[in-house]
Design an enzyme around this catalytic site. Structure first.
Site, PDB file in Angstrom:
ATOM      1  CG  ASP A  34      23.376  43.665   5.094  1.00  0.00           C
ATOM      2  OD1 ASP A  34      22.883  42.524   5.017  1.00  0.00           O
ATOM      3  OD2 ASP A  34      23.928  44.248   4.139  1.00  0.00           O
TER       4      ASP A  34
ATOM      5  CG  ASP B  25      26.284  39.760   1.361  1.00  0.00           C
ATOM      6  OD1 ASP B  25      27.222  39.211   1.972  1.00  0.00           O
ATOM      7  OD2 ASP B  25      25.296  39.123   0.915  1.00  0.00           O
TER       8      ASP B  25
ATOM      9  CG  ASP C  62      24.393  47.178   1.339  1.00  0.00           C
ATOM     10  OD1 ASP C  62      24.020  46.328   2.188  1.00  0.00           O
ATOM     11  OD2 ASP C  62      24.495  46.915   0.133  1.00  0.00           O
TER      12      ASP C  62
END
Length: 790
Positions: free
Chosen positions: A609, A611, A744
């Site tokens: 991922d 961000d 996250d």
């Protein structure tokens, strides 16, 4: 039941002046002991006898059995009749068929069994009942094993070492094999072990030899294992417990772990001592686990600490001041360890994702009750309290443990000071045991305790500097023997802030003392609130004060909780069960432990991922939102970095939500994001080493079009144009195939079953998620292969 004759077993309970003259003992005490033995089953007698012979100590049970045997011997000396049933009971259901004098069946220090049985197994446990004829009781029955010197010696060894029937059967089969010859056997146990691939020596590695709970555990384990397992002790520095291990007959070697030749020197030392298994105690011995992998030697790692996965560096460096270890080394050791023992289920779960599931197991720490019970039975509580400066009218609150912020002595001292000053508990005294003046932060903490006492107008002194009357709060240095403190106490408090399952709780309950403990970590596994004591929130002196006050005002509640605590110890924290678990474990450890590093990443597809995983999304949002809302960036950062929800707008009020989304959709946000430390270097290294890296990211719904374009430009800026070919922008990550997904987001769902394993990239809002976790990009080489192996 028919009346028992004066020459029978039960007649031993009557007073006998001639026996009193022979042995000079108190018949009133002994009559109770023998009555108990007479009412016990043969199995109970035999079990007690095995405990006595194994420990060879001065325990009450041992004295009972030894007394019984010598009394029977004395009766024979005086010409009194002893029934075969009586002799059978005293010798654990085994006695000589020809009624040989019991003196020949008893050695000076403990019993040996001369003959194997004159009774059938069905009759061994029977007492004397109405229908049983004395002639029948005295009639010899066929023995189960021929009466012989060899059988006697074998049985003595079997019982002393508490071998199971299955093990005894295996030994007998070997002895009766036609090819067996004593001439083939070596003359020492050590040679037998090594020649026949039996138990090699085990090296126990402590993190120090100071007096503390973790090192006491090593002493307990050494005491249990030394009769059946060759042991040697290694420590990086000397300390007072060196003598304790040497008194057990164990060699203690001090090794310098900082020496450049440490590994070579230690390898030579292990070889010289025939060491084949390493047992490392505490996280701080993670270096030994890595060394075991290097030496291809099986290891067992016992973890006592409860360190949050995202705070490993803090605890290693700041709390325990370990110069040579950090989170990277700790994680690598967890990933490599073949066997890891945790003293609680909670603690094992706390480290989920750091080790292979099959490597972890729970063994509760046991309490050695024999020595403890002997102390209780032979010491007078009033005298013990008097020796410490307390009267029978004092209500004593004990706090036992190294005096430091982690143990929470300041909270218990605050509670006790307020109980004395505000609640008028004028006879309440507190004893804090465990002060040491080594580290600056511990010295400062002790000073804070004195300040708390002074603020409440309560007297406080060091035990070593006391003058005159006993102060209301006493601080005592670390002590080698602590049982007198438990005996003297009315209540024991354990208000720790970070703890796993401290032995002090179990030891206090073994002494039948109610406990007041923090409801943290694994402590709730040891007691139930309101049953064996009270569980209170951590760092809460008001709750501690209220719980102590309840116990202060209710003696019957103290007694009730004390009894319940003792029962809990017997049920859950058995010393013998712990010892057998470790014996079995050392027999079963894999002789060639495999490192998780064998699960390579080359050829694997790793999805990543963007961000808050590759780039610091929070950092740019904080800057933009603070500017729009005209707020202090420091305050915004504090709330954003510690937020509980993944979706940013959910962490703000409804009035602020519109401004939050305006910042999220502001032009250039995604293009200007800066990389997290080590992220770019890690991704480039993976690609160079043959890993198929894909950047899988979702556009934000408030600005999906511009967000996608800006993410493309961000990848090109940070990683180069080639990496843009690896970029996949999608709202459903389950549609992308791969081996791992580093993300996250706490929970990822979609339209398809997940083909990848989710590795959580640590942020404040995903700390509740269990499983594989990447705390930072500096740990990727240890964490990702381990995640593949799970």
């Amino acid at each position: 039941m028919r009346k028992v004759s004066s020459n029978s077993w039960m007649s031993l309970a009557s007073k006998d002046d001639e026996l009193e003259r022979l042995y000079g003992e108190d018949d009133s005490d002994f009559s109770s002991d023998v009555y108990t033995l007479a009412e016990s089953s043969t199995d109970q007698l035999l079990s007690s006898w095995k405990v006595f012979t194994a420990l060879k100590d001065d325990s009450l049970q041992g004295r009972r059995l030894e007394n019984a045997a010598w009394r029977l011997h004395a009766m024979q000396k005086l010409g009194k009749s002893v029934t075969q049933e009586a002799a059978s009971r005293v010798t654990g259901g085994k006695y000589a068929r020809n009624l040989a004098p019991i003196a020949e069946q008893v050695e000076d220090d403990h019993f040996s069994v001369r003959a194997k049985s004159a009774l059938s197994l069905a009759d061994v446990g029977k007492g004397i009942d109405d229908n049983e004829d004395d002639t029948l009781v005295n009639t010899p029955r066929p023995s189960l094993m021929p009466d012989s010197y060899s059988a006697e010696k074998l049985m003595k060894v079997f019982l002393k070492n508490k071998l199971s029937n299955d093990t005894i059967q295996e030994v007998l089969q070997v002895l009766h094999d036609h090819s067996f010859s004593a001439d083939d056997l070596p003359t020492t146990a050590e040679d037998l072990r090594w020649e026949n691939a039996g138990r090699p020596a085990c090296a126990i590695f402590t993190h120090s030899l100071e007096r503390n709970g973790a090192n006491n555990f090593c002493l307990y384990i050494a005491r249990i294992l030394k009769t059946s397992q060759p042991l040697t002790i290694f420590s990086p520095k000397a300390g007072p417990m060196k003598d304790d291990f040497e008194k057990l007959g164990l060699e203690v070697t001090i090794v310098d772990t900082t020496s450049p030749t440490f590994l070579d020197d230690l390898s030579k030392a292990l070889l010289a001592r025939h060491v084949g298994i390493l047992l490392a105690n505490t996280i701080m011995r993670c270096d030994i686990i890595l060394m075991a992998v290097e030496l291809k030697m099986p290891s067992v790692w016992v973890i006592h600490e409860s360190w949050p996965q995202d705070q490993l560096d803090h605890y290693a460096k700041e709390v325990f001041m370990c110069k040579d270890i950090d989170s990277t080394i700790i994680r690598k050791a967890f990933a490599s360890a073949g066997t890891i023992v945790f003293p609680s289920d909670m603690q094992r779960r706390q480290y989920d994702g750091m080790f292979k599931p099959e490597a972890g197991l729970t063994i509760y720490n046991g309490i050695p009750l024999q020595h403890l019970d002997h102390f209780k039975q032979t010491q007078d509580r009033s005298q013990v309290r008097s020796s410490l400066g307390y009267t029978d009218q004092d209500f004593l609150v004990l706090h036992l443990g190294t005096v430091c912020s982690r143990k929470g002595q300041m909270y218990s001292a605050t509670a006790c000071a307020q109980l004395i000053h505000e609640d008028k508990c004028t006879n309440l005294k507190q004893l804090i045991v465990g002060a040491r003046y080594i580290r600056d932060h511990e010295i400062k903490y002790i000073d804070q305790i004195f300040k708390v006492a002074a603020q409440n107008d309560v007297s406080c002194e060091r035990w070593e500097e006391r003058k005159g009357a006993t102060p209301q709060i006493t601080v005592m240095d670390i002590q080698a023997e602590v049982m007198r403190f438990y005996m003297a106490a009315d209540v024991v408090v354990v208000p720790s802030l970070n703890e796993v399952l401290p032995l002090v709780i179990c030891e206090a309950m073994a002494f039948e003392k109610p406990v007041v403990c923090s409801r943290i970590d694994a402590i709730p596994e040891a007691l139930d609130d309101g049953v064996e004591g009270f569980l209170v929130p951590p760092a809460d002196p008001k709750a501690i004060r209220a719980s102590i006050l309840k116990l202060y005002n209710d003696p019957s509640l103290r007694k009730q909780m004390g009894v319940a605590g003792r029962q809990r110890v017997l049920r859950q924290f058995s010393y013998s069960a712990m010892g057998q678990s470790y014996r079995d474990l050392l027999d079963k450890v894999d002789l060639q432990p495999k490192s998780a590093m064998s699960f390579g990443l080359k050829g694997r597809t790793v999805l990543v991922d963007m961000d808050n995983t590759i780039v610091d999304w929070d950092g740019e949002f904080i800057r933009r939102y603070a500017q729009l809302a005209k707020k202090d960036p420091t305050e915004v950062e504090k709330s954003v970095r510690s937020r509980a929800s993944f979706e940013i707008e959910e962490n703000f009020s409804k009035e602020e939500a519109a401004l939050v989304l305006e910042a999220v959709a502001s032009p250039g946000l995604y293009e200007s994001l800066e990389p997290l430390p080590g992220a770019v270097e890690a991704l480039q290294a993976m690609v160079q080493e043959g890993v198929d890296v894909k950047l899988v990211t979702a556009p934000h719904p408030t600005c999906a079009g511009t967000c996608a374009l800006e993410k493309y430009l961000s990848v090109e800026r940070l990683l180069g144009k080639d990496f843009t070919e690896r970029l996949i922008i999608t709202r459903d990550k389950t549609t992308v195939q791969g081996d791992l997904l580093i993300d996250d987001k706490p929970k990822i769902t979609g339209s398809k079953p997940q083909s990848w394993k989710h590795v959580v990239f640590s942020q404040s809002y995903n700390q509740h998620v269990t499983g594989s976790r990447l705390p930072s990009w500096s740990n990727w080489r240890e964490t990702l292969p381990l995640a593949l192996s799970l």
